[in-house]
Design a protein around this motif. Structure first.
Motif, PDB file in Angstrom:
ATOM      1  N   VAL A  39      -9.053  16.532 -15.812  1.00 36.58           N
ATOM      2  CA  VAL A  39      -8.109  15.704 -16.336  1.00 36.58           C
ATOM      3  C   VAL A  39      -6.850  15.574 -15.376  1.00 36.58           C
ATOM      4  O   VAL A  39      -6.488  16.418 -14.810  1.00 36.58           O
ATOM      5  N   ILE A  40      -6.181  14.432 -15.176  1.00 34.93           N
ATOM      6  CA  ILE A  40      -4.925  14.095 -14.624  1.00 34.93           C
ATOM      7  C   ILE A  40      -3.892  14.852 -15.402  1.00 34.93           C
ATOM      8  O   ILE A  40      -3.700  14.621 -16.622  1.00 34.93           O
ATOM      9  N   SER A  41      -3.030  15.752 -14.964  1.00 32.92           N
ATOM     10  CA  SER A  41      -1.976  16.552 -15.820  1.00 32.92           C
ATOM     11  C   SER A  41      -0.661  15.927 -15.483  1.00 32.92           C
ATOM     12  O   SER A  41       0.395  16.440 -16.063  1.00 32.92           O
ATOM     13  N   ASN A  42      -0.620  15.588 -13.883  1.00 33.08           N
ATOM     14  CA  ASN A  42       0.684  15.185 -13.464  1.00 33.08           C
ATOM     15  C   ASN A  42       0.375  14.055 -12.134  1.00 33.08           C
ATOM     16  O   ASN A  42      -0.577  14.014 -11.768  1.00 33.08           O
ATOM     17  N   VAL A  43       1.285  13.326 -11.943  1.00 36.39           N
ATOM     18  CA  VAL A  43       1.751  12.409 -11.060  1.00 36.39           C
ATOM     19  C   VAL A  43       2.928  12.459 -10.160  1.00 36.39           C
ATOM     20  O   VAL A  43       4.120  12.577 -10.952  1.00 36.39           O
ATOM     21  N   PHE A  44       2.853  12.328  -8.832  1.00 34.00           N
ATOM     22  CA  PHE A  44       4.000  12.300  -8.028  1.00 34.00           C
ATOM     23  C   PHE A  44       3.862  10.899  -7.328  1.00 34.00           C
ATOM     24  O   PHE A  44       3.231  10.712  -6.470  1.00 34.00           O
ATOM     25  N   PHE A  45       5.279  10.199  -7.441  1.00 36.78           N
ATOM     26  CA  PHE A  45       5.167   8.795  -6.516  1.00 36.78           C
ATOM     27  C   PHE A  45       6.605   8.787  -6.483  1.00 36.78           C
ATOM     28  O   PHE A  45       7.466   8.685  -7.312  1.00 36.78           O
ATOM     29  N   ASP A  46       6.959   8.770  -5.167  1.00 39.70           N
ATOM     30  CA  ASP A  46       8.478   8.821  -4.763  1.00 39.70           C
ATOM     31  C   ASP A  46       9.265   7.485  -5.234  1.00 39.70           C
ATOM     32  O   ASP A  46      10.453   7.555  -5.604  1.00 39.70           O
TER      33      ASP A  46
ATOM     34  N   LYS B  45       0.684  -1.291   0.115  1.00 38.14           N
ATOM     35  CA  LYS B  45       0.005   0.029   0.057  1.00 38.14           C
ATOM     36  C   LYS B  45       0.823   1.113   0.103  1.00 38.14           C
ATOM     37  O   LYS B  45       1.611   1.356   0.817  1.00 38.14           O
ATOM     38  N   VAL B  46       0.706   2.136  -1.108  1.00 38.44           N
ATOM     39  CA  VAL B  46       1.573   3.262  -1.033  1.00 38.44           C
ATOM     40  C   VAL B  46       0.344   4.513  -1.266  1.00 38.44           C
ATOM     41  O   VAL B  46      -0.558   4.256  -1.844  1.00 38.44           O
ATOM     42  N   ASN B  47       0.891   5.803  -1.187  1.00 39.23           N
ATOM     43  CA  ASN B  47       0.402   6.709  -1.503  1.00 39.23           C
ATOM     44  C   ASN B  47       1.035   7.644  -2.645  1.00 39.23           C
ATOM     45  O   ASN B  47       2.118   7.588  -3.036  1.00 39.23           O
ATOM     46  N   ILE B  48       0.114   7.932  -3.844  1.00 39.88           N
ATOM     47  CA  ILE B  48       0.328   8.712  -5.027  1.00 39.88           C
ATOM     48  C   ILE B  48      -0.371   9.949  -4.993  1.00 39.88           C
ATOM     49  O   ILE B  48      -1.485  10.033  -4.718  1.00 39.88           O
ATOM     50  N   ILE B  49       0.204  11.143  -5.512  1.00 41.60           N
ATOM     51  CA  ILE B  49      -0.384  12.452  -5.556  1.00 41.60           C
ATOM     52  C   ILE B  49      -0.650  12.466  -7.046  1.00 41.60           C
ATOM     53  O   ILE B  49       0.310  12.298  -7.764  1.00 41.60           O
ATOM     54  N   LEU B  50      -1.787  12.724  -7.396  1.00 37.44           N
ATOM     55  CA  LEU B  50      -2.175  13.150  -8.503  1.00 37.44           C
ATOM     56  C   LEU B  50      -2.787  14.650  -8.580  1.00 37.44           C
ATOM     57  O   LEU B  50      -3.628  15.098  -7.795  1.00 37.44           O
ATOM     58  N   TYR B  51      -2.106  15.269  -9.726  1.00 39.78           N
ATOM     59  CA  TYR B  51      -2.563  16.762 -10.060  1.00 39.78           C
ATOM     60  C   TYR B  51      -3.569  16.685 -11.024  1.00 39.78           C
ATOM     61  O   TYR B  51      -3.413  16.045 -12.305  1.00 39.78           O
ATOM     62  N   LEU B  52      -4.714  17.360 -10.932  1.00 38.44           N
ATOM     63  CA  LEU B  52      -5.806  17.621 -11.751  1.00 38.44           C
ATOM     64  C   LEU B  52      -6.171  18.999 -12.261  1.00 38.44           C
ATOM     65  O   LEU B  52      -6.054  19.722 -11.333  1.00 38.44           O
ATOM     66  N   LYS B  53      -6.584  19.154 -13.426  1.00 41.47           N
ATOM     67  CA  LYS B  53      -7.109  20.402 -13.887  1.00 41.47           C
ATOM     68  C   LYS B  53      -8.336  20.436 -14.659  1.00 41.47           C
ATOM     69  O   LYS B  53      -8.651  19.285 -15.116  1.00 41.47           O
ATOM     70  N   ILE B  54      -9.056  21.608 -14.696  1.00 37.13           N
ATOM     71  CA  ILE B  54     -10.260  21.614 -15.587  1.00 37.13           C
ATOM     72  C   ILE B  54      -9.910  21.764 -16.870  1.00 37.13           C
ATOM     73  O   ILE B  54      -9.158  22.569 -17.169  1.00 37.13           O
ATOM     74  N   GLU B  55     -10.544  20.980 -17.919  1.00 36.82           N
ATOM     75  CA  GLU B  55     -10.211  21.155 -19.287  1.00 36.82           C
ATOM     76  C   GLU B  55     -11.439  21.079 -20.036  1.00 36.82           C
ATOM     77  O   GLU B  55     -12.361  20.431 -19.713  1.00 36.82           O
ATOM     78  N   LYS B  56     -11.543  21.935 -21.061  1.00 37.79           N
ATOM     79  CA  LYS B  56     -12.731  22.175 -21.865  1.00 37.79           C
ATOM     80  C   LYS B  56     -12.819  21.050 -22.832  1.00 37.79           C
ATOM     81  O   LYS B  56     -12.031  20.527 -23.598  1.00 37.79           O
ATOM     82  N   GLN B  57     -14.200  20.484 -22.894  1.00 41.83           N
ATOM     83  CA  GLN B  57     -14.404  19.381 -23.968  1.00 41.83           C
ATOM     84  C   GLN B  57     -15.761  19.653 -24.429  1.00 41.83           C
ATOM     85  O   GLN B  57     -16.794  19.558 -23.797  1.00 41.83           O
TER      86      GLN B  57
END
Length: 278
Positions: free
Chosen positions: A147-154, A128-140
């Motif tokens: 939408v997920i725009s970045n991920v951080f996992f050590d 079990k691990v923690n991962i950070i997801l960065y999301l932003k609003i995108e027009k469709q």
């Protein structure tokens, strides 16, 4: 810094908490429930002076709509009063600048300049691990989506610890290797843990692509969301962090948990590094 890429991910439209009848059944003061900023959308509306503390919407033509005196009152209610990161002086200066008469700042839910940070639990090879997801609003088309725009996992970061090493003189591909049909590439691939020494200067690994690969290979599986907060850069020369606070007081819900003065250049760099947005 953390890098990003292309995968799309939808969130529920309400990242905040919804209001129900539980407050009355527990004997909680109903006025407190109204005063609490229970939804992220409410935070935007109240910051703009487009909703009162009773949850009533203000529309153009209403005397209270974006009224500066009312906004100053409501803005003071949008701060986490227990935060050690925000001084009274910073609150005063921020309020004075954000709500100046000539060009008061407004937040726009569908505009750039803000993003979500979601800390989630995953199983990575049964751990079990923690991962950070960065999301932003995108027009469709005619609407919008998260939408997920970045991920951080050590764990991913640890694979590239040699990228910025400027002292290495041992691990390299000889400049005359082309005359040997690059047969000495076996040297680079013999020690996979040293492979990042052989990448071009300035190379930045795509962490989101690694995330997608591990998910599709079955090495990663989603468990649950642990925490959500928002980073807002839409107020000129200021950064706001907005977090959720669950209290039986009016100072509850989505509140400003951190406040910093930052230049517009610094904002662009921060947004680019965290969300891969130019």
């Amino acid at each position: 810094m953390r890098r990003l890429t292309w995968i799309v991910f939808f969130l529920l439209p309400l990242l905040g908490r919804t209001q129900g009848s539980i407050g009355n059944s527990l004997g909680v003061d109903e006025s407190l429930l109204y005063a609490q900023t229970k939804q992220v959308n409410q935070f935007f509306l109240r910051f703009n002076g487009e909703e009162d503390v009773q949850g009533k919407r203000y529309y153009p033509g209403n005397p209270g709509y974006r009224d500066l005196k009312t906004r100053k009152k409501y803005l003071n209610m949008l701060f986490d009063n227990s935060s050690p990161n925000i001084s009274q002086e910073a609150r005063f200066v921020f309020s004075d600048e954000a709500l100046n008469k000539k060009s008061p700042a407004l937040l726009d839910f569908y505009a750039p300049g803000w993003f979500a940070e979601v800390t989630a639990s995953f199983l990575y090879k049964k751990e079990k691990v923690n991962i950070i997801l960065y999301l932003k609003i995108e027009k469709q088309r005619s609407g919008y989506k998260w939408v997920i725009s970045n991920v951080f996992f050590d764990r991913f970061n640890s694979w590239f610890t040699n990228l910025n090493d400027t002292t290495n003189v041992k691990y390299f591909i000889h400049p005359m290797s082309h005359e040997l049909d690059f047969m000495n590439l076996h040297k680079a691939f013999r020690e996979p843990d040293k492979l990042d020494f052989y990448f071009e200067k300035g190379y930045q690994p795509d962490m989101t692509a690694l995330f997608v690969m591990e998910m599709k290979n079955g090495n990663l599986s989603f468990v649950d969301v642990n925490n959500v907060k928002f980073h807002i850069f839409q107020v000129p020369n200021w950064y706001m962090e907005v977090s959720w606070f669950n209290r039986n007081t009016a100072n509850s819900g989505w509140l400003i948990s951190n406040l910093l003065r930052v230049s517009e250049k610094e904002k662009r760099e921060l947004i680019k590094n965290y969300t891969h947005t130019n």
